[in-house]
Enzyme design. Structure first.
Site, short mmCIF file in Angstrom:
data_model
loop_
_atom_site.label_atom_id
_atom_site.label_comp_id
_atom_site.label_asym_id
_atom_site.label_seq_id
_atom_site.Cartn_x
_atom_site.Cartn_y
_atom_site.Cartn_z
N HIS B 137 88.93 125.11 -63.08
CA HIS B 137 89.78 125.24 -64.27
C HIS B 137 90.66 123.99 -64.31
O HIS B 137 90.97 123.41 -63.27
CB HIS B 137 90.64 126.50 -64.06
N ASP B 214 91.80 128.67 -55.37
CA ASP B 214 92.30 129.20 -56.63
C ASP B 214 91.69 130.60 -56.80
O ASP B 214 90.51 130.73 -57.11
CB ASP B 214 91.88 128.26 -57.77
N GLN B 217 90.75 134.33 -60.50
CA GLN B 217 89.70 135.22 -61.03
C GLN B 217 89.17 136.18 -59.96
O GLN B 217 88.27 136.97 -60.26
CB GLN B 217 88.54 134.38 -61.58
N LYS B 240 96.39 138.49 -64.44
CA LYS B 240 94.94 138.73 -64.40
C LYS B 240 94.63 139.98 -63.59
O LYS B 240 93.50 140.45 -63.59
CB LYS B 240 94.22 137.55 -63.75
N CYS B 378 89.03 126.07 -70.64
CA CYS B 378 89.79 125.16 -69.76
C CYS B 378 88.91 124.57 -68.68
O CYS B 378 89.39 124.28 -67.57
CB CYS B 378 91.00 125.87 -69.15
#
Lengths: 147, 421
Positions: B137, B214, B217, B240, B378
């Site tokens: 991202h 990261d 998600q 999220k 993104c």
């Protein structure tokens, strides 16, 4: 044939859209309008004619004839192309002053502003800005020639 | 038939998973859009919030809103306790060894920026390299790019194959002694690919590189155990994972955090201040300048409670079923090509339709009440690699149903026929 004024054309569009009960039908109509719009030839689909939009590409070309600006435009999105067709119907073949004075109330009146909010998404706002820029540029050019 | 099967799954813990009951927990899911029920399939952008999270936040403002730290009165003490409890809840949720390793941020983006600026600027020097993947991202690209530009270091990219899988052999090749930081996503937001992050971390550590994952998600899809993974830094966002926006978490190993300079300065992050000299607070407060987002910490904590109550195994099971069903259905539509076909995938279904613009499909789906994301998600460089301007992305959460997948598929078919007419 007498040309309709910008305000008259806007009212006409608002009335046309009032016939469609829901958004699905409105978009179907917009797509139809887009299909009737002439494509811009591939060789004119270049970066200098491109209007910035994040999710769709829009190309806009202008010409001046008899003191009026003629716009041709195209997009890779059929919905955006339909919106372009509406803008061209209202703003093409107008004098720079007419374009600069146009309020473009039809966008809000038919609910498009709310539906296509976010300038990044559709480039519609960028296109209106670009049209106004052309109008300003032609106006300056005309004034220069007159002086 | 299939519906009933999914509606009543018995989980490993013996709890019954009833999607209708779950949906009652999410007030927004009963909304109507254009006269049709909202079918919310943009969960990878942000998830919806259960009533328990909404109530936790309003309770905070109704009953004990006050500034935390050093308050001597009852409601400030209560707010402070809620904030501390949230930290402990997060620590347990990701199995961090020490609550001091949990830092509240505004979200994943700020967490990555914190590491890039604080750790990056003190550990990356001229000629060094930072390694990211091609599926990152923008939030896990730009901070490293800025760092590398300012330090005359090099940003290198691990390629992905045509299925959207990380090229591990290339990764090994790129992993040279110059690589100081490896930053990759646990799950790709635009492809759904689940990366073998444990293996990535192991290889990076053998090379002496520090790893940031990261996890934006991943945190709500899969069991994240930072100790088992061995991650040096793990970042994620509250919104999220069914929590509120504006709150996120950076997990960092204590010994790394202790050696890092502050990222922002101000109140709360200090232990003493004079006009001549400031002594910084210990971790984690050293990295939490200013009044924290207490509302957010209360909300994210309630979200974790909710996830624990439903169970990540049930969530995973439901989401896998939704993805498999949607994949099977969408593959039957002519002209549709799925982008991201790795074997190991989270419930993200990115696709393109021959000759059609993603934006047009998204707009038409909305007329059916179906919310999807369109565009580059993104991940502009990744779209360039696949040679496409963007995709339509449907991302599923455990509160989605197979019936909603059917609505989505029918709406998609109708959108395609309208747009192609």
């Amino acid at each position: 044939m007498e040309t309709k004024s910008i305000a008259e054309t806007e009212s006409e569009i608002i009335e046309e859209f009032s016939f469609f009960p829901d958004w699905h039908d409105k978009y179907e109509y917009i797509i139809e309008l887009g299909k009737k719009l002439k494509d811009i030839p591939e060789d004119k689909r270049v970066n200098e004619n491109k209007v910035k939009g994040c999710q769709s590409s829009v190309w806009l070309i202008s010409d001046l004839a008899d003191g009026k600006i003629i716009f041709t435009a195209d997009s890779d999105s059929v919905i955006v192309k339909g919106l372009i067709a509406l803008l061209i119907r209202v703003l093409s073949h107008r004098t720079p002053d007419e374009i600069l004075e146009a309020k473009l109330e039809f966008i809000d009146a038919i609910g498009l502003k709310q539906h296509l909010a976010g300038t990044r998404a559709n480039g519609l706002a960028s296109m209106i800005k670009q049209i106004r820029m052309y109008a300003l540029a032609y106006k300056a050019k005309q004034e220069q020639l007159q002086n | 038939m299939r519906l009933t099967l999914v509606k009543l799954q018995t989980t490993l813990t013996g709890k019954i998973f009833d999607v209708d009951r779950i949906r009652d927990d999410f007030p927004i899911l009963s909304r109507k859009i254009n006269g049709k029920p909202l079918v919310y399939l943009d969960n990878a952008a942000t998830s919806q919030k259960p009533i328990s999270v909404i109530n936790a936040i309003t309770d905070y403002y109704k009953k004990y809103n006050s500034n935390i730290h050093r308050g001597v009165y009852s409601i400030s003490i209560e707010a402070n306790e809620a904030y501390e409890k949230a930290k402990e809840n997060i620590r347990a949720f990701i199995n961090a060894g020490d609550v001091r390793e949990i830092i509240f941020t505004r979200g994943t983006t700020e967490a990555i920026n914190l590491v890039a600026y604080s750790y990056g600027f003190t550990h990356v020097n001229e000629g060094d390299e930072v390694l990211i993947s091609a599926m990152e991202h923008h939030a896990n690209i730009v901070p490293w790019q800025v760092l590398c530009q300012q330090k005359n270091a090099k940003l290198k990219v691990i390629p992905v194959n045509s299925k959207g899988k990380l090229e591990m052999e290339e990764f090994k090749r790129l992993l040279t002694p110059k690589v100081k930081i490896v930053a990759v996503c646990h799950i790709s937001n635009s492809l759904g690919t689940i990366n073998p992050v444990k293996e990535v971390i192991r290889l990076a550590h053998e090379n002496g590189s520090v790893v940031l994952i990261d996890g934006a998600q991943a945190i709500h899809h899969t069991n994240v155990d930072v100790c088992d993974l061995g991650a040096d830094f793990y970042a994620f966002s509250g919104h999220k994972m069914y929590g509120p926006m504006g709150i996120g978490v950076l997990y960092g190993k204590a010994e790394l955090l202790e050696a890092m300079p502050p990222y922002q300065t101000g109140g709360d992050m200090i232990s003493s201040v004079s006009f001549e000299k400031t002594i910084y607070n210990d971790i984690p407060l050293k990295f939490e300048a200013g009044t924290p987002n207490v509302e957010g910490t209360v909300g994210i904590s309630a979200a974790i409670d909710y996830i624990n109550e439903v169970g990540l195994d049930s969530i995973h099971k439901q989401e896998s079923e939704l993805l498999d069903y949607a994949t099977e259905k969408i593959n039957q539509i002519e002209g549709v090509r799925i982008i991201g076909t790795a074997q190991n995938k989270a419930s993200v279904l990115s696709f393109v339709v021959n000759g059609l613009n993603a934006l047009d499909i998204g707009i038409m789906l909305d007329t059916y009440g179906v919310a999807v994301r369109t565009g580059q998600h993104c991940t502009e460089p990744l779209m360039d690699i696949f040679g496409i301007p963007g995709t339509v992305r449907a991302s599923f959460a455990f509160y989605n149903t197979l019936a909603e997948v059917d609505i989505f598929i029918e709406a998609l078919k109708s959108a395609i026929s309208t747009l192609k007419r």
